[in-house]
Design a protein around this motif. Structure first.
Motif, short mmCIF file in Angstrom:
data_model
loop_
_atom_site.label_atom_id
_atom_site.label_comp_id
_atom_site.label_asym_id
_atom_site.label_seq_id
_atom_site.Cartn_x
_atom_site.Cartn_y
_atom_site.Cartn_z
N UNK A 85 0.81 -1.21 0.00
CA UNK A 85 0.00 0.00 0.00
C UNK A 85 0.84 1.26 0.00
N UNK A 86 2.08 1.14 -0.45
CA UNK A 86 2.98 2.29 -0.45
C UNK A 86 3.14 2.78 -1.89
N UNK A 87 2.93 4.05 -2.07
CA UNK A 87 3.13 4.65 -3.38
C UNK A 87 4.01 5.87 -3.22
N UNK A 88 4.58 6.32 -4.31
CA UNK A 88 5.40 7.54 -4.27
C UNK A 88 4.56 8.71 -3.78
N UNK A 89 3.30 8.72 -4.15
CA UNK A 89 2.42 9.81 -3.71
C UNK A 89 2.22 9.80 -2.20
N UNK A 90 2.06 8.61 -1.61
CA UNK A 90 1.91 8.53 -0.15
C UNK A 90 3.18 9.01 0.55
N UNK A 91 4.32 8.60 0.03
CA UNK A 91 5.59 9.03 0.62
C UNK A 91 5.71 10.55 0.52
N UNK A 92 5.38 11.07 -0.64
CA UNK A 92 5.44 12.52 -0.86
C UNK A 92 4.51 13.25 0.09
N UNK A 93 3.31 12.73 0.29
CA UNK A 93 2.34 13.38 1.19
C UNK A 93 2.84 13.38 2.63
N UNK A 94 3.49 12.30 3.06
CA UNK A 94 4.03 12.26 4.42
C UNK A 94 5.15 13.28 4.59
N UNK A 95 6.02 13.37 3.58
CA UNK A 95 7.09 14.39 3.65
C UNK A 95 6.49 15.79 3.64
N UNK A 96 5.44 15.98 2.85
CA UNK A 96 4.78 17.28 2.78
C UNK A 96 4.22 17.67 4.13
N UNK A 97 3.59 16.69 4.81
CA UNK A 97 3.04 16.95 6.14
C UNK A 97 4.11 17.47 7.09
N UNK A 98 5.28 16.82 7.05
CA UNK A 98 6.37 17.21 7.95
C UNK A 98 6.98 18.53 7.52
N UNK A 99 7.26 18.65 6.24
CA UNK A 99 7.96 19.84 5.75
C UNK A 99 7.15 21.12 5.91
#
Length: 169
Positions: A64-78
Motif C-alpha cells: 500500500x505504499x506509493x510515491x504519492x503517499x511518501x510525498x504526502x508524508x514528507x509534505x506533512x512534515x515539511x
C-alpha cells in the motif's frame, strides 16, 4: 485463475511478508497443529503460487505504499505548522488535543511526572530532511540547464519569461 478462498488469499498476503509458510498459515487462521503441513500444501497449489508471484511482483501495491503517499508524508512534515505548540514540555492533556496532522510530525514523545502532573516533551521530525526528500522526489535538486549568474533586475519581463521557459525545457 480459479477463485481462492478468503483464507487462502490471506495466506498469500501473509506469506509475502516474511516468506515463512508456517507463520503465514497461522496468521491466516489455520490451526497451530497443522500450520506446517497446511503451509507446505498451500505453497504447492498452482493458483496460490500464481497469486503470490503477482503480489511479489508488485510489492508496492501489496504494502500500500506509493510515491504519492511518501510525498504526502514528507509534505506533512515539511510544511507543518507546529507554532501552535512549543518544542519542550507541555501537559499530557494538551498533547491529546493536538490535531492528527501535528501528531504525525512528531518523532519522539517523552513523559515525566512532576508535582504539577504529567508533562510531555515533544521532538519533531526534521523539516529540512523532508524538504530535501521532496525536492529529490520531484526532481527539484537536478542541476539547471543555465548555470550562469543572471542580473534579473536588468532584464525585461519578456526576457525573464524567456529564460524561465528555457530553464524548464
Amino acid at each position: 485463475m480459479n477463485k481462492l478462498t478468503a483464507r487462502q488469499e490471506k495466506f498469500c498476503y501473509e506469506y509475502v511478508i516474511d516468506l515463512n509458510a508456517t507463520q503465514a498459515a497461522l496468521r491466516a487462521g489455520y490451526s497451530e497443529k497443522t500450520a506446517y503441513s497446511s503451509g507446505s500444501r498451500l505453497l504447492k497449489n498452482v493458483e496460490i503460487q500464481k497469486f503470490i508471484q503477482t503480489l511479489q511482483a508488485d510489492l508496492e501495491k501489496t504494502a500500500g505504499i506509493t510515491a504519492l503517499k511518501v510525498l504526502k508524508e514528507h509534505k506533512k512534515i515539511a510544511f507543518s505548522d507546529t507554532s501552535m505548540i512549543r518544542e519542550g514540555w507541555m501537559t499530557l492533556k494538551s498533547y491529546k488535543e493536538l490535531p492528527k496532522e501535528i501528531k504525525d510530525c512528531i518523532q519522539e514523545v517523552v513523559t515525566r511526572e512532576t508535582k504539577y502532573g504529567n508533562e510531555v516533551k515533544i521532538k519533531f521530525y526534521d523539516k529540512q530532511k523532508s524538504l530535501d526528500s521532496i525536492s529529490k522526489i520531484l526532481g527539484f535538486d537536478a542541476p539547471t540547464k543555465i548555470e550562469q549568474k543572471i542580473d534579473f533586475d536588468s532584464l525585461t519581463d519578456e526576457q525573464v519569461n524567456s529564460l524561465i521557459a528555457k530553464m524548464t525545457e
